[in-house]
Scaffold this motif. Structure first.
Motif, PDB file in Angstrom:
ATOM      1  N   GLU A  78      67.635 123.767   4.012  1.00 31.96           N
ATOM      2  CA  GLU A  78      67.795 122.316   3.934  1.00 31.96           C
ATOM      3  C   GLU A  78      68.446 121.588   4.990  1.00 31.96           C
ATOM      4  OE1 GLU A  78      68.295 120.652  -0.009  1.00 31.96           O
ATOM      5  OE2 GLU A  78      67.447 122.338  -0.981  1.00 31.96           O
TER       6      GLU A  78
ATOM      7  N   ILE B 132      66.541 121.860   8.344  1.00 31.46           N
ATOM      8  CA  ILE B 132      65.400 120.915   8.456  1.00 31.46           C
ATOM      9  C   ILE B 132      65.972 119.425   8.725  1.00 31.46           C
ATOM     10  CG2 ILE B 132      63.534 119.882   7.129  1.00 31.46           C
ATOM     11  CD1 ILE B 132      63.353 122.770   5.848  1.00 31.46           C
TER      12      ILE B 132
ATOM     13  N   ARG C 208      59.054 116.681   0.578  1.00 33.44           N
ATOM     14  CA  ARG C 208      57.722 117.252   1.232  1.00 33.44           C
ATOM     15  C   ARG C 208      57.991 118.658   1.662  1.00 33.44           C
ATOM     16  NH1 ARG C 208      58.799 112.127   3.643  1.00 33.44           N
ATOM     17  NH2 ARG C 208      59.228 113.025   5.605  1.00 33.44           N
ATOM     18  N   GLU C 209      58.920 118.970   2.381  1.00 34.54           N
ATOM     19  CA  GLU C 209      59.095 120.476   2.788  1.00 34.54           C
ATOM     20  C   GLU C 209      59.051 121.496   1.556  1.00 34.54           C
ATOM     21  OE1 GLU C 209      58.848 121.451   5.991  1.00 34.54           O
ATOM     22  OE2 GLU C 209      58.415 119.540   6.608  1.00 34.54           O
TER      23      GLU C 209
ATOM     24  N   SER D 268      65.256 117.117  12.198  1.00 37.49           N
ATOM     25  CA  SER D 268      64.518 115.942  11.990  1.00 37.49           C
ATOM     26  C   SER D 268      65.260 114.862  12.444  1.00 37.49           C
ATOM     27  CB  SER D 268      64.327 115.752  10.472  1.00 37.49           C
ATOM     28  OG  SER D 268      65.430 115.287   9.929  1.00 37.49           O
TER      29      SER D 268
ATOM     30  N   ILE E  32      63.682 127.419   1.683  1.00 36.78           N
ATOM     31  CA  ILE E  32      64.119 126.579   2.900  1.00 36.78           C
ATOM     32  C   ILE E  32      65.297 126.330   3.075  1.00 36.78           C
ATOM     33  CG2 ILE E  32      61.620 125.627   2.801  1.00 36.78           C
ATOM     34  CD1 ILE E  32      63.119 122.803   2.122  1.00 36.78           C
TER      35      ILE E  32
ATOM     36  N   ARG F 114      55.596 121.701   0.482  1.00 38.35           N
ATOM     37  CA  ARG F 114      54.488 122.109   1.243  1.00 38.35           C
ATOM     38  C   ARG F 114      54.576 123.661   1.574  1.00 38.35           C
ATOM     39  NH1 ARG F 114      55.564 118.995   5.641  1.00 38.35           N
ATOM     40  NH2 ARG F 114      54.077 117.448   5.034  1.00 38.35           N
ATOM     41  N   PHE F 115      56.125 124.057   1.568  1.00 32.89           N
ATOM     42  CA  PHE F 115      56.337 125.604   1.765  1.00 32.89           C
ATOM     43  C   PHE F 115      55.471 126.223   0.544  1.00 32.89           C
ATOM     44  CE2 PHE F 115      59.014 129.424   0.566  1.00 32.89           C
ATOM     45  CZ  PHE F 115      59.287 129.945   1.631  1.00 32.89           C
TER      46      PHE F 115
END
Length: 202
Positions: A39, A42, A60-61, A46, A37, A64-65
């Protein structure tokens, strides 16, 4: 005989040596899968700015990923931020940046916000953020140069340009917080969650 009662091993969405060591030493079976991801993108999207919230968001990301690709496993995402007052630090990109970070932190108390999130089938089922406060002793220019010479390339591998589990411990004179939080994986709340899920045998 193993204490693990899960059908599948945990997955750690991190390549951190310290986090892998903590899980292994606790007797938990796990695999590592990097969370691919962006970072910084993101975080910027946000609009989150508080250190603990940033760490929680990224944990969390990451969880989840990886969980969306490994649905049958419990996936642990983790992230840590370092804050000196309102200033947030990232990993230094070289020796000069590492020296600048240490000069800024010397003689000061800063906070480490360590977050973990656990996902299952792409859904977050547990998360927490823990804080440790660590005080770096006053350091001369000579002290900083000596440390950088001894620590070598390791100074660019973590925020703040130090690893408290290694040579970085020489930079400090006070620590308020648990060892696991400092290493970036609040292990005790994670173990409590796994026990509640009947994934640990005692």
């Amino acid at each position: 005989m193993t204490i693990w009662r899960g059908k599948s091993p945990l997955i750690l969405a991190s390549q951190s040596r310290a986090r892998k060591m903590l899980l292994a030493d606790a007797g938990l079976p796990f695999e590592t899968v990097a969370a691919d991801i962006d970072e910084r993108a993101i975080q910027q999207a946000s609009k989150v700015s508080a250190p603990g919230e940033i760490a929680g968001l990224l944990a969390r990301e990451k969880a989840r990923f990886v969980s969306e690709r490994k649905g049958e496993h419990y996936v642990i995402g983790a992230d840590q931020t370092l804050a000196l007052g309102e200033r947030l630090f990232n990993k230094p990109d070289g020796r000069a940046a590492a020296a600048e970070q240490i000069r800024a932190l010397a003689g000061q108390t800063h906070e480490l916000h360590s977050a973990i999130a656990v996902a299952l089938d792409g859904r977050i089922v547990f998360e927490t953020v823990a804080i440790a406060r660590v005080s770096m002793r006053p350091l001369s220019g000579s002290d900083i140069r000596t440390y950088l010479d001894e620590a070598g390339d390791a100074v660019t591998s973590s925020v703040g340009a130090y690893q408290l589990e290694g040579l970085g411990v020489h930079l400090f004179d006070r620590i308020d917080g648990d060892h696991f939080t400092i290493l970036g994986l609040p292990l005790l709340p994670l173990l409590a969650f796994l026990r509640r899920e009947k994934l640990i045998g005692f």
